[in-house]
Design a protein around this motif. Structure first.
Motif, mmCIF file in Angstrom:
data_model
loop_
_atom_site.group_PDB
_atom_site.id
_atom_site.type_symbol
_atom_site.label_atom_id
_atom_site.label_comp_id
_atom_site.label_asym_id
_atom_site.label_seq_id
_atom_site.Cartn_x
_atom_site.Cartn_y
_atom_site.Cartn_z
ATOM 1 N N PRO A 114 30.624 -31.626 -27.854
ATOM 2 C CA PRO A 114 31.573 -32.825 -27.710
ATOM 3 C C PRO A 114 32.599 -32.773 -28.906
ATOM 4 O O PRO A 114 33.896 -33.474 -28.765
ATOM 5 C CB PRO A 114 30.930 -33.873 -27.168
ATOM 6 N N GLY A 117 35.546 -30.920 -28.854
ATOM 7 C CA GLY A 117 35.988 -31.094 -27.556
ATOM 8 C C GLY A 117 35.849 -29.745 -26.500
ATOM 9 O O GLY A 117 36.562 -29.320 -25.725
ATOM 10 N N GLU A 119 34.011 -28.264 -23.451
ATOM 11 C CA GLU A 119 33.385 -29.081 -22.280
ATOM 12 C C GLU A 119 32.849 -28.118 -21.364
ATOM 13 O O GLU A 119 32.459 -28.553 -20.103
ATOM 14 C CB GLU A 119 34.660 -29.774 -21.640
ATOM 15 N N ASN A 120 33.108 -26.730 -21.431
ATOM 16 C CA ASN A 120 32.332 -25.859 -20.391
ATOM 17 C C ASN A 120 31.221 -24.844 -20.890
ATOM 18 O O ASN A 120 31.242 -24.276 -22.036
ATOM 19 C CB ASN A 120 33.749 -24.898 -20.264
ATOM 20 N N ALA A 166 25.128 -33.988 -18.625
ATOM 21 C CA ALA A 166 26.683 -34.077 -17.601
ATOM 22 C C ALA A 166 26.597 -35.096 -16.942
ATOM 23 O O ALA A 166 27.724 -35.672 -16.519
ATOM 24 C CB ALA A 166 26.804 -32.704 -16.681
ATOM 25 N N ASN A 171 30.723 -38.725 -20.119
ATOM 26 C CA ASN A 171 30.401 -37.247 -20.408
ATOM 27 C C ASN A 171 31.502 -36.300 -20.041
ATOM 28 O O ASN A 171 31.785 -36.481 -18.700
ATOM 29 C CB ASN A 171 29.024 -36.752 -20.479
ATOM 30 N N ARG A 172 31.991 -35.277 -20.802
ATOM 31 C CA ARG A 172 32.901 -34.519 -20.212
ATOM 32 C C ARG A 172 32.567 -32.923 -20.067
ATOM 33 O O ARG A 172 33.243 -32.156 -19.800
ATOM 34 C CB ARG A 172 34.118 -34.364 -21.074
ATOM 35 N N LEU A 173 31.119 -32.729 -19.991
ATOM 36 C CA LEU A 173 30.385 -31.481 -19.839
ATOM 37 C C LEU A 173 30.585 -31.030 -18.354
ATOM 38 O O LEU A 173 30.401 -31.898 -17.570
ATOM 39 C CB LEU A 173 29.183 -31.597 -20.386
ATOM 40 N N HIS A 174 30.981 -29.819 -18.490
ATOM 41 C CA HIS A 174 30.809 -28.938 -16.981
ATOM 42 C C HIS A 174 30.054 -27.889 -17.144
ATOM 43 O O HIS A 174 30.113 -27.066 -18.269
ATOM 44 C CB HIS A 174 32.469 -28.551 -16.420
ATOM 45 N N SER A 175 29.136 -27.841 -16.264
ATOM 46 C CA SER A 175 28.193 -26.498 -16.579
ATOM 47 C C SER A 175 28.039 -25.651 -15.263
ATOM 48 O O SER A 175 27.896 -26.357 -14.170
ATOM 49 C CB SER A 175 26.881 -27.358 -17.135
ATOM 50 N N ARG A 256 38.359 -25.528 -12.939
ATOM 51 C CA ARG A 256 37.995 -26.897 -12.714
ATOM 52 C C ARG A 256 37.931 -27.000 -11.159
ATOM 53 O O ARG A 256 38.560 -28.162 -10.711
ATOM 54 C CB ARG A 256 38.692 -27.990 -13.498
#
Ligand code: UFG
Length: 340
Positions: A114, A117, A119-120, A166, A171-175, A256
């Protein structure tokens, strides 16, 4: 070109994924410390791709070193996290090393990404999270059972950690969590493949080394299981097919399109084969005899597991392309190339 950081990119699945990423128009950036891989993998990658792949020799669990790489590279759009220990038996001997390395490196990544930046995240999980399932094939919704080893527990814990991270506010994490079944075989060029250090734990390198005369004989671990021929059933997936699933996962994260911040997919063929079927298919596909005998069961082995691969087909559009025979032939070609 979108830059994708590949931790453990010099490893078995990592290196094949680097090839597929590059050929799909991404720019892979490898980090690896060669603790369970070899530097020669980088020249194999260069032979296949016709250029060097950006590489940083660091321990993925070293936060400062990781920051240095992210700063130097800039614009990393996503991470595929392979870096981990993976030997079931060794994890029983050295559980703390497994928790430190497998859980520790994930924590470091989740803390550092993070700041830049990023996020993936695609995470290397395993069908080991299902433990010994009640019903087959296993679906992503099949409840997980207690893992049979510390290694398996690290994969379960890492999945939980990613869900919690996530799900945290802000939180901006996408997994995407990919639960691999049994990866086998090698790249068609035979320039990269599986490089077990020492005596192989896994079936296929043991088979190819036995056929090559490097091992006297294969021991099949038990033929008294409740399966058609009494030997264990697994879902063997060609490593290049498996690598391609990562490209679909990265693309889905970048687009996304997922309805959830964390998605889980089985990555297998959807078919199970017994150990004896694998040995016989290898012999037919390569014309090589495999000297084997039946030994006792190996502690921790589940009798049978194979994937329900419906979700990965429907959502990621992913289907395996390589037959068991062709996968085993590619493993043999790789074995022969090692002798040169
Ligand atoms: N086997 C033998 N003789 C050998 C090696 C293996 O008979 O010398 C048998 C095993 O008993 C098993 C099958 O071959 O039935 C496959 O064994 P592997 O060790 O190749 O693979 P596993 O299914 O045990 O392990 C794989 C991954 C792990 C993961 C596990 C989850 O290597 O990372 O699946 O089930 F945790």
């Amino acid at each position: 070109m979108k830059k994708i950081l590949v931790t453990g990119g010099a490893g078995y699945i990592g290196s094949h994924t680097v090839v597929e990423l590059a050929q799909a128009g991404f720019e892979p950036v490898i980090i690896d410390d060669f603790r369970n891989s070899k530097e020669s993998v980088l020249s194999g990658l260069r032979d296949i791709l016709g250029r060097d792949v950006p590489f940083h020799r660091i321990d993925c669990g070293d936060a400062e070193a990781l920051r240095g790489v992210l700063r130097a590279e800039g614009n990393i759009e996503g991470v595929i996290h392979f870096a981990a220990f993976k030997a079931v038996g060794e994890s029983v001997q050295k559980p703390l090393a497994y928790f430190r390395n497998n859980v520790g490196s994930l924590l470091t990544l989740l803390e550092v990404l993070p700041e830049f930046g990023v996020e993936n995240l695609v995470f290397s999980s395993s069908c080991t999270v299902y433990g010994n399932p009640d019903a087959l094939p296993v679906r992503e919704t099949t409840p997980t059972k207690p893992a049979s080893s510390p290694y398996g527990r690290t994969k379960q814990m890492c999945e939980d950690i990613i869900h919690d991270a996530a799900g945290a506010p802000g939180n901006r994490l996408h997994s995407i969590l990919l639960r691999y079944f049994n990866p086998i075989g090698a790249h068609a060029s035979a320039r990269i493949g599986e490089l077990p250090l020492g005596v192989p734990n896994n079936l296929i390198p043991f088979v190819t080394q036995t056929a090559a005369g490097l091992r006297e004989k294969l021991t099949i671990f038990g033929n008294d299981y409740d399966t058609p021929d009494g030997t264990n059933i697994r879902d063997y997936i060609h490593v290049v097919d498996l690598a391609k699933a990562h490209i679909a996962a990265v693309q889905r994260l970048l687009d996304r399109t997922a309805p959830e911040v964390v998605e889980t997919f089985n990555v297998g063929t959807g078919h199970g084969n017994t150990v004896l079927e694998v040995v016989q298919t290898f012999e037919r596909a390569t014309g090589q005899k495999v000297n084997y005998s039946i030994g006792p069961r190996r502690p921790g082995d589940v009798p049978a597991i194979y994937a329900d691969a419906t979700k990965v087909a429907e959502v990621l559009g992913f289907k395996t392309e390589t037959s068991l025979a062709d996968s085993l032939a590619s493993a043999w070609k790789w074995q022969l190339s090692l002798a040169k």
